[in-house]
Write a protein that holds these residues in place. Structure first.
Motif: not given
Length: 387
Positions: A138-155
């Motif tokens: 049930d744990r999620r990263i839910n990374l905030d920030g610009p839609g860069d490569e790291l945000k895409e990886l977290a999603d």
């Protein structure tokens, strides 16, 4: 020695800045060196002023008719200009080198900070992945920030966890439903076998077959009951309440006293007061499985020692055959037994220690097993305290 990505990025930033600074220093040095005049040429292209000075008279300057310089004056002028040129270049080189070193140190410092900020999302992903278990997705990263490569990886990672969670929940529901549906036909089979054995006209062969079928039926019921408990504990705890672990152990030891006496095993306890937070039914099943396992896989005249403490919360030791160290951890896997002799053993379904490990994880704890010093097994269970 392995270097972290943070260290390597910092070294890369600092190294690139240092190379760029060295290139700038060389270019600056060459430009200044080319702009400064050569001493001999500079003196040759300048008129020499004849300075004649008499007592009480002013200095006479005759630019229209310059005097021819004496050889000694020319050598002195060349030496002065040459020293000035050398001093200027040396000062420029030393100052630039010091500035470059200071700037390189600042570049390494700020590179370390920037590398930390850049890698912070990766640390979040790593921390989340370490906290994941089969029963806790049930744990999620839910990374905030610009839609860069790291945000895409977290999603993408969060989406994968969603799919895994749905798959595990579906599997657990299937196991629970299938186990529940199988209990009814097994109960019907047991009733039919018992009715057949109660028939006075049943012959010896029929009775022998019926007794064998009863043992098989009982083993299947224990396995299905174990699967139900395993599926329940893998889903986690919906609520927690204070549970006196020492009282749970006392009731389990009393309930298994007949089995211990029949096996010729002495059960000893050390039970100080200990309260944990959890499900009393699951904790009772955990203790029961450990005590029954210690009694079952023992030797006649052996012993079982059950101890409640702080950390670990519960320790169960027993005498018995020697357990290889490399095989101890594998006993917590479902349907895993120590040797071939236990494979066909109808005493247990091979889920006892698996349920122990699952119940411990459901209570945010863990279970470990290691061989005893003179044979047998030592199982320790860590459970968080209540409050």
């Amino acid at each position: 020695m392995r270097l972290s990505i943070r260290t390597r990025l910092t070294a890369l930033y600092g190294g690139l800045f240092l190379l760029a600074g060295l290139a700038l220093l060389v270019i600056n040095y060459l430009l200044v060196n080319s702009s400064l005049p050569e001493a001999a040429g500079f003196v040759a292209t300048r008129p020499v002023v004849d300075l004649t000075q008499s007592a009480g008279s002013a200095v006479q300057i005759s630019p229209a008719l310059p005097a021819r310089p004496a050889p000694s004056d020319t050598i002195t002028a060349v030496s002065v200009v040459s020293d000035y040129r050398s001093t200027t270049l040396s000062t420029l080189l030393v100052g630039s080198a010091i500035a470059l070193l200071v700037a390189a140190a600042l570049a390494v410092f700020f590179g370390w900070i920037m590398a930390s900020r850049t890698l912070r999302p990766l640390h979040t992903i790593t921390s989340t992945a370490r906290k994941l278990e089969a029963g806790r997705l049930d744990r999620r990263i839910n990374l905030d920030g610009p839609g860069d490569e790291l945000k895409e990886l977290a999603d993408t990672f969060d989406g994968m966890l969603d799919r895994l969670g749905e798959a595990f929940d579906s599997q657990k529901r299937f196991v629970a439903n299938a186990s529940h549906e199988l209990r009814t036909p097994l109960a019907v089979q047991r009733t039919l076998i018992e009715v057949s054995l109660a028939d006075p006209q049943a012959g010896p062969e029929l009775r022998k077959l019926g007794e064998h079928l009863l043992l098989t039926n009982e083993r299947s019921e224990r396995m299905i009951e174990g699967l139900l408990v395993l599926a329940r504990s893998d889903r986690g705890l919906a609520s927690r309440s204070p549970v006196r672990l020492d009282q749970v152990v006392t009731s389990v030891v009393e309930a298994t006293a007949g089995q211990a006496a029949e096996a010729g095993v002495t059960v000893e306890t050390r039970l100080p007061a200990r309260t944990v937070a959890g499900d009393p039914v699951l904790l009772e099943r955990l203790v029961t499985n450990l005590v029954v396992n210690a009694i079952t896989y023992n030797t006649r005249g052996g012993w079982v020692h059950v101890e409640v403490g702080g950390d670990p919360a519960l320790t169960v030791r027993n005498s018995g055959p020697v357990v290889p160290a490399e095989a101890a951890a594998g006993l917590f896997e479902p349907f895993r037994r120590l040797d071939a002799e236990r494979t066909g053993d109808a005493r247990n379904a091979g889920l006892g220690l698996s349920i122990v490990a699952s119940v411990a994880r459901a209570h945010d704890g863990e279970a470990h097993a290691r061989p005893g010093t003179r044979g047998g097994l030592v199982v320790s269970v860590r459970l968080p305290p209540h409050g």
